[in-house]
Design a protein around this motif. Structure first.
Motif, PDB file in Angstrom:
ATOM      1  N   VAL A   1       0.826  -1.197   0.000  1.00 23.39           N
ATOM      2  CA  VAL A   1       0.000   0.000   0.000  1.00 23.39           C
ATOM      3  C   VAL A   1       0.866   1.254   0.000  1.00 23.39           C
ATOM      4  N   MET A   2       1.851   1.295   0.910  1.00 22.11           N
ATOM      5  CA  MET A   2       2.764   2.440   0.981  1.00 22.11           C
ATOM      6  C   MET A   2       3.564   2.586  -0.314  1.00 22.11           C
ATOM      7  N   TRP A   3       3.979   1.461  -0.850  1.00 22.88           N
ATOM      8  CA  TRP A   3       4.789   1.438  -2.080  1.00 22.88           C
ATOM      9  C   TRP A   3       4.033   2.048  -3.259  1.00 22.88           C
ATOM     10  N   LYS A   4       2.812   1.570  -3.480  1.00 21.46           N
ATOM     11  CA  LYS A   4       2.029   2.045  -4.619  1.00 21.46           C
ATOM     12  C   LYS A   4       1.590   3.498  -4.432  1.00 21.46           C
ATOM     13  N   LYS A   5       1.330   3.887  -3.194  1.00 25.64           N
ATOM     14  CA  LYS A   5       0.979   5.271  -2.903  1.00 25.64           C
ATOM     15  C   LYS A   5       2.148   6.196  -3.245  1.00 25.64           C
ATOM     16  N   PHE A   6       3.378   5.767  -2.917  1.00 24.06           N
ATOM     17  CA  PHE A   6       4.589   6.543  -3.214  1.00 24.06           C
ATOM     18  C   PHE A   6       4.759   6.706  -4.718  1.00 24.06           C
ATOM     19  N   ILE A   7       4.560   5.624  -5.464  1.00 22.35           N
ATOM     20  CA  ILE A   7       4.695   5.658  -6.933  1.00 22.35           C
ATOM     21  C   ILE A   7       3.704   6.653  -7.542  1.00 22.35           C
ATOM     22  N   GLU A   8       2.472   6.607  -7.057  1.00 28.17           N
ATOM     23  CA  GLU A   8       1.426   7.488  -7.584  1.00 28.17           C
ATOM     24  C   GLU A   8       1.663   8.945  -7.180  1.00 28.17           C
ATOM     25  N   GLU A   9       2.046   9.152  -5.920  1.00 26.13           N
ATOM     26  CA  GLU A   9       2.239  10.508  -5.412  1.00 26.13           C
ATOM     27  C   GLU A   9       3.325  11.252  -6.187  1.00 26.13           C
ATOM     28  N   PHE A  10       4.437  10.549  -6.496  1.00 21.71           N
ATOM     29  CA  PHE A  10       5.562  11.210  -7.164  1.00 21.71           C
ATOM     30  C   PHE A  10       5.579  10.978  -8.680  1.00 21.71           C
ATOM     31  N   LYS A  11       4.536  10.244  -9.169  1.00 18.59           N
ATOM     32  CA  LYS A  11       4.378  10.033 -10.615  1.00 18.59           C
ATOM     33  C   LYS A  11       5.637   9.435 -11.251  1.00 18.59           C
ATOM     34  N   ILE A  12       6.068   8.325 -10.678  1.00 18.95           N
ATOM     35  CA  ILE A  12       7.279   7.656 -11.176  1.00 18.95           C
ATOM     36  C   ILE A  12       6.940   6.298 -11.810  1.00 18.95           C
ATOM     37  N   GLN A  13       5.715   6.201 -12.365  1.00 25.28           N
ATOM     38  CA  GLN A  13       5.270   4.936 -12.959  1.00 25.28           C
ATOM     39  C   GLN A  13       6.170   4.489 -14.111  1.00 25.28           C
ATOM     40  N   HIS A  14       6.823   5.447 -14.783  1.00 24.71           N
ATOM     41  CA  HIS A  14       7.663   5.099 -15.936  1.00 24.71           C
ATOM     42  C   HIS A  14       9.034   4.551 -15.524  1.00 24.71           C
ATOM     43  N   TRP A  15       9.376   4.643 -14.249  1.00 20.52           N
ATOM     44  CA  TRP A  15      10.613   4.033 -13.766  1.00 20.52           C
ATOM     45  C   TRP A  15      10.422   2.521 -13.639  1.00 20.52           C
ATOM     46  N   LYS A  16      11.517   1.824 -13.416  1.00 22.56           N
ATOM     47  CA  LYS A  16      11.436   0.410 -13.078  1.00 22.56           C
ATOM     48  C   LYS A  16      11.201   0.335 -11.564  1.00 22.56           C
ATOM     49  N   ASN A  17       9.973   0.094 -11.153  1.00 23.55           N
ATOM     50  CA  ASN A  17       9.614   0.068  -9.736  1.00 23.55           C
ATOM     51  C   ASN A  17       9.502  -1.363  -9.243  1.00 23.55           C
ATOM     52  N   GLY A  18      10.114  -1.618  -8.072  1.00 23.47           N
ATOM     53  CA  GLY A  18      10.079  -2.972  -7.536  1.00 23.47           C
ATOM     54  C   GLY A  18      10.012  -3.008  -6.031  1.00 23.47           C
ATOM     55  N   ILE A  19       9.465  -4.115  -5.517  1.00 18.95           N
ATOM     56  CA  ILE A  19       9.384  -4.341  -4.076  1.00 18.95           C
ATOM     57  C   ILE A  19       9.755  -5.790  -3.807  1.00 18.95           C
ATOM     58  N   ASP A  20      10.338  -6.039  -2.659  1.00 20.20           N
ATOM     59  CA  ASP A  20      10.808  -7.402  -2.335  1.00 20.20           C
ATOM     60  C   ASP A  20       9.685  -8.201  -1.662  1.00 20.20           C
ATOM     61  N   ILE A  21       8.622  -8.430  -2.414  1.00 20.07           N
ATOM     62  CA  ILE A  21       7.524  -9.294  -1.964  1.00 20.07           C
ATOM     63  C   ILE A  21       7.231 -10.266  -3.103  1.00 20.07           C
ATOM     64  N   HIS A  22       7.285 -11.554  -2.801  1.00 23.29           N
ATOM     65  CA  HIS A  22       7.106 -12.593  -3.819  1.00 23.29           C
ATOM     66  C   HIS A  22       6.091 -13.606  -3.320  1.00 23.29           C
ATOM     67  N   ILE A  23       5.161 -13.978  -4.189  1.00 25.74           N
ATOM     68  CA  ILE A  23       4.135 -14.948  -3.820  1.00 25.74           C
ATOM     69  C   ILE A  23       4.616 -16.353  -4.161  1.00 25.74           C
ATOM     70  N   ASN A  24       4.660 -17.220  -3.151  1.00 23.34           N
ATOM     71  CA  ASN A  24       5.039 -18.608  -3.373  1.00 23.34           C
ATOM     72  C   ASN A  24       3.923 -19.310  -4.152  1.00 23.34           C
ATOM     73  N   ALA A  25       4.266 -19.863  -5.298  1.00 25.47           N
ATOM     74  CA  ALA A  25       3.260 -20.468  -6.175  1.00 25.47           C
ATOM     75  C   ALA A  25       2.547 -21.647  -5.526  1.00 25.47           C
ATOM     76  N   LYS A  26       3.214 -22.347  -4.635  1.00 24.78           N
ATOM     77  CA  LYS A  26       2.623 -23.530  -4.007  1.00 24.78           C
ATOM     78  C   LYS A  26       1.776 -23.170  -2.791  1.00 24.78           C
ATOM     79  N   THR A  27       2.298 -22.287  -1.940  1.00 24.19           N
ATOM     80  CA  THR A  27       1.604 -21.985  -0.676  1.00 24.19           C
ATOM     81  C   THR A  27       0.728 -20.745  -0.760  1.00 24.19           C
ATOM     82  N   GLY A  28       1.034 -19.869  -1.754  1.00 24.20           N
ATOM     83  CA  GLY A  28       0.276 -18.626  -1.862  1.00 24.20           C
ATOM     84  C   GLY A  28       0.717 -17.572  -0.857  1.00 24.20           C
ATOM     85  N   LYS A  29       1.713 -17.885  -0.048  1.00 25.06           N
ATOM     86  CA  LYS A  29       2.195 -16.949   0.977  1.00 25.06           C
ATOM     87  C   LYS A  29       3.292 -16.027   0.414  1.00 25.06           C
TER      88      LYS A  29
END
Length: 461
Positions: free
Chosen positions: A383-411
């Protein structure tokens, strides 16, 4: 009971003996000072003072510094009235002095301390000589004659530490250049000769094996000036000159001090790439000489090397695995650009919020130079990450966060320790990468990125 009484009596006698015969006792009287506190401290380098004792001044200006802990020898200061102080040399730690706040040096009288008697006599003699010469001589003549007086004084008091202190303030005297100076090359040769001699003899007047210099401001000032003015600010040059300097230092306390001062200077220096010198010093003199340090210091140094060494200039940056706003994998190696600005930030960090618009203003320059911006969110909060991207209008940058969904567990899973892997102990952190994702710059102020790249490219031509 008799045995216990005897032990208590013995302890009482020992305590009484210590009280009557303290390890240090400095009796002072300062006219113009009353009913206040004074402090005894020793220098630790040029920017620190370590308080060793506090004394209460009575109504007539008398006070006593004393204690049962032996004081290390060196240059101490007596501090009073907030920012006022004067120096004392401590070798013999049992003496007395008397002075006046209106003229501390002129009125200073010392008993039972040849070092301090000589110290204040020297100050008065030099002041008197200067005032006398000032009325008769030109500035250059005054400097020459004062130097002669000073050298004679040092020679006459060679057995005193005060003499070493005064000598430490001297600069190397460069012998006359005997070759003719007619061309620009001759001038260049003259400068090279003077510089080389001055650098080689820079520490001639400082006894680098006398650990009393640790407790003076002179040693750190000499070291700082040497590495700032006489050493090329590149990792290899710094490392080489540090090795040469330390080769002649055998006293362990001095060796430890010098290693610490140089290493701490280059761990986070403002000149890009000099942290390579820190790694060299840490590996050679911390890890390589464990007898100088405690186990905690060595452990912390190993941990620090493990973080910094993979991030030295010229090294390929550790691969970063992130998730972009569309949920796809984003890696550093997948970015196709001449340069990549890696911008690690915390969306709740006020400094990051100040720097992001400055980086955004350079979009036109980045586009023209085919420079990509990879903005990596250090905080794992979508939520904080996407709010920051929108607030500063940096959608055209390569934006990333260290959150990955495990395909097996969904966690959600996390891959990166930003502090350990990218030395992101404070945000924002900026790395500049070349086409191959090798580090060419780091911790560059955002508004200096263009200047840095221009300099970097000019060096490659």
């Amino acid at each position: 009971m008799k045995v216990l009484s005897f032990v208590l009596l013995l302890l009482a006698v020992m305590h009484c003996a210590q009280a009557q015969n303290p390890a240090f006792q400095i009796k002072g009287k300062i006219k113009g000072l009353q009913n206040t506190e004074v402090y005894l401290a020793h220098y630790f380098g040029s920017s620190q003072q370590v308080i060793k004792d506090t004394a209460q001044v009575d109504s007539s200006g008398h006070f006593v510094f004393e204690g049962n802990e032996t004081l290390d020898e060196g240059l101490y200061l007596v501090s009073f009235n907030k920012n006022k102080y004067f120096d004392l040399v401590l070798g013999n730690a049992k003496f007395s002095f008397e002075t006046d706040t209106s003229d501390v040096v002129g009125q200073m009288k010392v008993l039972q301390s040849p070092e301090n008697e000589a110290f204040y006599a020297f100050q008065r003699d030099m002041t008197s000589a200067y005032l006398s010469l000032q009325t008769k001589k030109k500035p250059e003549q005054i400097r020459t004659e004062m130097a002669v007086i000073q050298q004679k004084w040092i020679k006459d008091h060679a057995n005193l530490f005060v003499s070493k202190l005064i000598q430490a303030s001297l600069e190397p005297e460069i012998p006359a250049y005997t070759k003719p100076v007619k061309t620009s090359k001759d001038s260049s040769d003259l400068y090279k000769y003077q510089f080389t001699y001055y650098k080689k003899h820079y520490f001639d007047y400082v006894d680098l094996n006398d650990e009393r210099f640790i407790r003076t401001p002179f040693l750190q000032k000499k070291i700082d000036k040497y590495f700032e003015d006489l050493v090329v600010q590149e990792s290899d040059s710094i490392s080489k000159d540090a090795d040469v300097l330390l080769h002649g230092i055998k006293n362990q306390a001095m060796r430890k001090y010098v290693v610490y001062k140089i290493a701490s200077t280059y761990e986070n220096h403002n000149i890009v790439g000099t942290d390579g010198a820190f790694v060299h010093l840490a590996e050679k003199y911390y890890i390589g000489e464990p007898q100088l340090w405690d186990t905690t210091t060595i452990r912390k140094m190993k941990e620090r090397i493990a973080i910094i060494k993979p991030l030295l200039i010229g090294k390929r940056i550790p691969e970063m695995f992130l998730t972009d706003p569309a949920g796809k994998l984003l890696t550093t190696s997948a970015i196709q650009a001449n340069y990549t600005i890696l911008f690690i930030y915390d969306p709740d960090c006020s400094h990051c919020k100040e720097e992001t618009p400055k980086l955004l203003k350079q979009d036109a320059y980045f586009k023209a130079k085919n420079i990509a911006v990879l903005a990596a969110c250090l905080v794992r909060d979508k939520v904080m990450w996407k709010k920051f991207i929108e607030e500063f209008k940096i959608q055209h940058w390569k934006n990333g966060i260290d959150i990955h969904i495990n395909a097996k567990t969904g966690k959600e899973e996390y891959y990166t320790d930003f502090q350990k892997t990218y030395d992101a102990y404070a945000t924002p952190v900026v790395y500049i990468l070349d086409k191959s994702k090798n580090i060419i710059g780091k911790r560059i102020p955002v508004d200096k990125i263009q200047d840095f790249l221009k300099f970097y490219e000019s060096k490659r031509k």
